[in-house]
Design an enzyme around this catalytic site. Structure first.
Site, PDB file in Angstrom:
ATOM      1  N   ILE A  12       0.849  -1.198   0.000  1.00 16.65           N
ATOM      2  CA  ILE A  12       0.000   0.000   0.000  1.00 16.65           C
ATOM      3  C   ILE A  12       0.888   1.253   0.000  1.00 16.65           C
ATOM      4  O   ILE A  12       0.617   2.230  -0.695  1.00 16.65           O
ATOM      5  CB  ILE A  12      -0.977  -0.004   1.201  1.00 16.65           C
ATOM      6  N   PHE A  72       2.916   3.393   7.194  1.00 13.12           N
ATOM      7  CA  PHE A  72       2.497   2.035   6.822  1.00 13.12           C
ATOM      8  C   PHE A  72       3.419   0.962   7.395  1.00 13.12           C
ATOM      9  O   PHE A  72       3.156  -0.219   7.197  1.00 13.12           O
ATOM     10  CB  PHE A  72       2.526   1.867   5.294  1.00 13.12           C
ATOM     11  N   ALA A  73       4.529   1.381   8.034  1.00 17.66           N
ATOM     12  CA  ALA A  73       5.553   0.390   8.418  1.00 17.66           C
ATOM     13  C   ALA A  73       5.033  -0.497   9.541  1.00 17.66           C
ATOM     14  O   ALA A  73       4.867  -0.033  10.664  1.00 17.66           O
ATOM     15  CB  ALA A  73       6.823   1.111   8.851  1.00 17.66           C
ATOM     16  N   SER A  76       2.073  -7.443   9.253  1.00 21.33           N
ATOM     17  CA  SER A  76       0.635  -7.471   8.962  1.00 21.33           C
ATOM     18  C   SER A  76       0.061  -8.852   8.635  1.00 21.33           C
ATOM     19  O   SER A  76      -0.970  -8.942   7.973  1.00 21.33           O
ATOM     20  CB  SER A  76       0.334  -6.504   7.811  1.00 21.33           C
ATOM     21  N   THR A 116      -6.488  -1.350  10.708  1.00 24.08           N
ATOM     22  CA  THR A 116      -7.050  -2.531  10.048  1.00 24.08           C
ATOM     23  C   THR A 116      -8.433  -2.883  10.593  1.00 24.08           C
ATOM     24  O   THR A 116      -8.728  -2.630  11.775  1.00 24.08           O
ATOM     25  CB  THR A 116      -6.127  -3.750  10.280  1.00 24.08           C
ATOM     26  N   TYR A 140      -2.206  -9.386  15.783  1.00 22.32           N
ATOM     27  CA  TYR A 140      -2.089  -8.333  14.770  1.00 22.32           C
ATOM     28  C   TYR A 140      -3.139  -7.244  15.021  1.00 22.32           C
ATOM     29  O   TYR A 140      -2.814  -6.064  15.153  1.00 22.32           O
ATOM     30  CB  TYR A 140      -2.249  -8.935  13.363  1.00 22.32           C
ATOM     31  N   LYS A 144      -2.630  -3.236  16.479  1.00 20.47           N
ATOM     32  CA  LYS A 144      -3.090  -2.025  15.784  1.00 20.47           C
ATOM     33  C   LYS A 144      -4.068  -1.243  16.664  1.00 20.47           C
ATOM     34  O   LYS A 144      -4.059  -0.010  16.669  1.00 20.47           O
ATOM     35  CB  LYS A 144      -3.750  -2.404  14.453  1.00 20.47           C
ATOM     36  N   LEU A 189      -5.768 -13.519  -1.028  1.00 22.84           N
ATOM     37  CA  LEU A 189      -6.596 -14.304  -1.948  1.00 22.84           C
ATOM     38  C   LEU A 189      -6.357 -13.959  -3.420  1.00 22.84           C
ATOM     39  O   LEU A 189      -6.085 -14.859  -4.227  1.00 22.84           O
ATOM     40  CB  LEU A 189      -8.081 -14.103  -1.590  1.00 22.84           C
ATOM     41  N   ARG A 220     -15.723 -11.017   2.050  1.00 22.64           N
ATOM     42  CA  ARG A 220     -14.873  -9.878   2.399  1.00 22.64           C
ATOM     43  C   ARG A 220     -15.237  -8.665   1.537  1.00 22.64           C
ATOM     44  O   ARG A 220     -15.851  -8.790   0.481  1.00 22.64           O
ATOM     45  CB  ARG A 220     -13.395 -10.212   2.141  1.00 22.64           C
TER      46      ARG A 220
HETATM   47  N1  UDP Z   1      -8.264 -17.330   1.120  1.00 19.87           N
HETATM   48  C1  UDP Z   1      -8.346 -18.545   0.461  1.00 19.87           C
HETATM   49  N2  UDP Z   1      -7.239 -18.997  -0.220  1.00 19.87           N
HETATM   50  C2  UDP Z   1      -6.064 -18.298  -0.241  1.00 19.87           C
HETATM   51  C3  UDP Z   1      -5.994 -17.061   0.427  1.00 19.87           C
HETATM   52  C4  UDP Z   1      -7.113 -16.609   1.097  1.00 19.87           C
HETATM   53  O1  UDP Z   1      -9.381 -19.209   0.476  1.00 19.87           O
HETATM   54  O2  UDP Z   1      -5.089 -18.767  -0.870  1.00 19.87           O
HETATM   55  C5  UDP Z   1      -9.452 -16.821   1.821  1.00 19.87           C
HETATM   56  C6  UDP Z   1      -9.223 -16.522   3.292  1.00 19.87           C
HETATM   57  O3  UDP Z   1      -9.434 -17.665   4.086  1.00 19.87           O
HETATM   58  C7  UDP Z   1     -10.249 -15.409   3.532  1.00 19.87           C
HETATM   59  C8  UDP Z   1     -10.325 -14.672   2.187  1.00 19.87           C
HETATM   60  O4  UDP Z   1      -9.789 -15.583   1.230  1.00 19.87           O
HETATM   61  O5  UDP Z   1     -11.506 -15.979   3.784  1.00 19.87           O
HETATM   62  C9  UDP Z   1      -9.494 -13.393   2.172  1.00 19.87           C
HETATM   63  O6  UDP Z   1      -8.206 -13.708   2.662  1.00 19.87           O
HETATM   64  P1  UDP Z   1      -6.985 -12.689   2.568  1.00 19.87           P
HETATM   65  O7  UDP Z   1      -5.800 -13.393   3.174  1.00 19.87           O
HETATM   66  O8  UDP Z   1      -6.831 -12.201   1.173  1.00 19.87           O
HETATM   67  O9  UDP Z   1      -7.427 -11.460   3.464  1.00 19.87           O
HETATM   68  P2  UDP Z   1      -7.906 -11.372   4.997  1.00 19.87           P
HETATM   69  O10 UDP Z   1      -9.415 -11.281   4.933  1.00 19.87           O
HETATM   70  O11 UDP Z   1      -7.404 -12.567   5.729  1.00 19.87           O
HETATM   71  O12 UDP Z   1      -7.289 -10.097   5.479  1.00 19.87           O
END
Ligand code: UDP
Length: 324
Positions: A12, A72-73, A76, A116, A140, A144, A189, A220
């Site tokens: 970011i 941002f440092a 996470s 966050t 985490y 924050k 994801l 999400r």
């Molecule tokens: N997720 C998944 N496969 C992956 C990475 C993430 O199914 O390889 C799912 C994860 O369990 C969550 C959603 O995707 O339900 C978003 O995950 P991400 O790590 O991107 O963001 P978070 O919501 O954890 O900050």
């Protein structure tokens, strides 16, 4: 304006640097490059230091003036924070305190802080507004929230203004295609979906298919990284008339399941994307969606990437450019 951007070499942060540079402002990046990348930032001064190294930090910032600090440092990763809570409290709380101490010493007054949605823990309302209970369920989120509370107390007695932004799921990439998300290891994801489409990439795992959501997978709120950068920039303007401490939630206000995101990536990549159902990931709430009406109303934030397809297309442009 001259802006100090700790963590400016990260995902970011580097989009923030590019955003302010395109508006003609000067960015000075402060980063220890533990997770950030030098290739992600151009045409700016770099202060190479870890926020925990108080002596070097003091030397590098001594007598320097900045119109604002956009911080941002931080560490996470939720999973890592459960394994190494001390690392998270040190980096995210003590590191922020060291930075604020230098702001006080050097008469720097305006801070934008990267927080966050993890500070809220498991949602008790459909959409999460600023007044939602704050019960983080991992170190985490806890680190924050502690940093936010610390900033609130410091703003009450020092000539410091702080705006905290609780991001939901930061996603997407700069429109140039030359800058995007590059974590190692990658846990997020959208990059994991896109990486799985590249020949030799490992098959995507979907963590949990039995949640109480419309298709059983987690929901999400995905928000574009350049829209986040815009909000940070607007906060500097906001703090001119609103002194002290503020906090806003940043998301698009729409929830998409993991399967919705896979379908959107299929439209971007123009092919089917296979996946394997896998166990739930520890600490994943079923649904997280923002109510961002306060940011829209009070800081005049106007997110441009309202559609998930626009976000995944921008991420795909970057993945194609970077070779995954
Ligand atoms: N997720 C998944 N496969 C992956 C990475 C993430 O199914 O390889 C799912 C994860 O369990 C969550 C959603 O995707 O339900 C978003 O995950 P991400 O790590 O991107 O963001 P978070 O919501 O954890 O900050």
């Amino acid at each position: 304006m001259r802006l100090l951007i700790p963590g400016g070499a990260g995902y970011i942060g580097s989009h923030m640097v590019k955003y302010v540079q395109e508006l003609g402002h000067e960015a000075v990046v402060l980063d220890d490059f533990s997770t950030g990348h030098e290739w992600a930032i151009n045409d700016c001064e770099i202060l190479r230091v870890n926020l925990l190294d108080q002596d070097t930090l003091a030397q590098l910032l001594k007598g320097r003036s900045f119109d604002g600090v956009i911080h941002f440092a931080a560490k996470s990763l939720v999973g890592e924070s459960v394994q190494k809570p001390d690392l998270y409290y040190r980096n995210n709380v003590v590191g922020t305190l060291n930075l604020v101490n230098e702001m006080i010493t050097n008469d720097i007054h305006n801070l934008v802080f990267s927080s966050t949605a993890a500070i809220f823990g498991n949602p008790v309302t459909e959409k999460i507004a600023e007044d939602h209970p704050k019960n983080p369920i991992n170190p985490y989120g806890q680190s924050k929230l502690m940093a936010e509370n610390m900033l609130r107390d410091i703003c009450a007695v020092h000539d410091i203004n702080a705006t905290c932004f609780r991001y939901f799921n930061a996603a997407g990439a700069d429109r140039s295609g030359s800058l995007g998300e590059a974590h190692d290891p990658e846990t997020h994801l959208i990059p994991n979906i896109l990486k799985s489409t590249i020949p030799g990439g490992s098959v995507l795992k979907v963590f949990g298919t039995d949640y109480e959501t419309h298709d059983g997978t987690c929901v999400r709120d995905y928000v574009h990284v350049t829209d986040l950068a815009e909000a940070h920039f607007l906060a500097l303007e906001y703090m001119k008339d609103n002194s002290g401490f503020s906090a806003f939630n940043l998301g698009n206000g729409s929830g998409f399941s993991v399967l919705d995101v896979i379908r959107s990536c299929e439209r971007a990549v123009k092919k089917m994307i296979p996946f394997d159902p896998a166990m739930r990931r520890v600490g994943d709430p079923p649904v997280l969606v923002a109510d961002s009406s306060a940011a829209i109303c009070k800081i005049s934030w106007e997110p441009k990437f309202g559609s998930l397809d626009a976000i995944t297309q921008s991420a795909w442009r970057w993945h194609e450019h970077s070779g995954g």
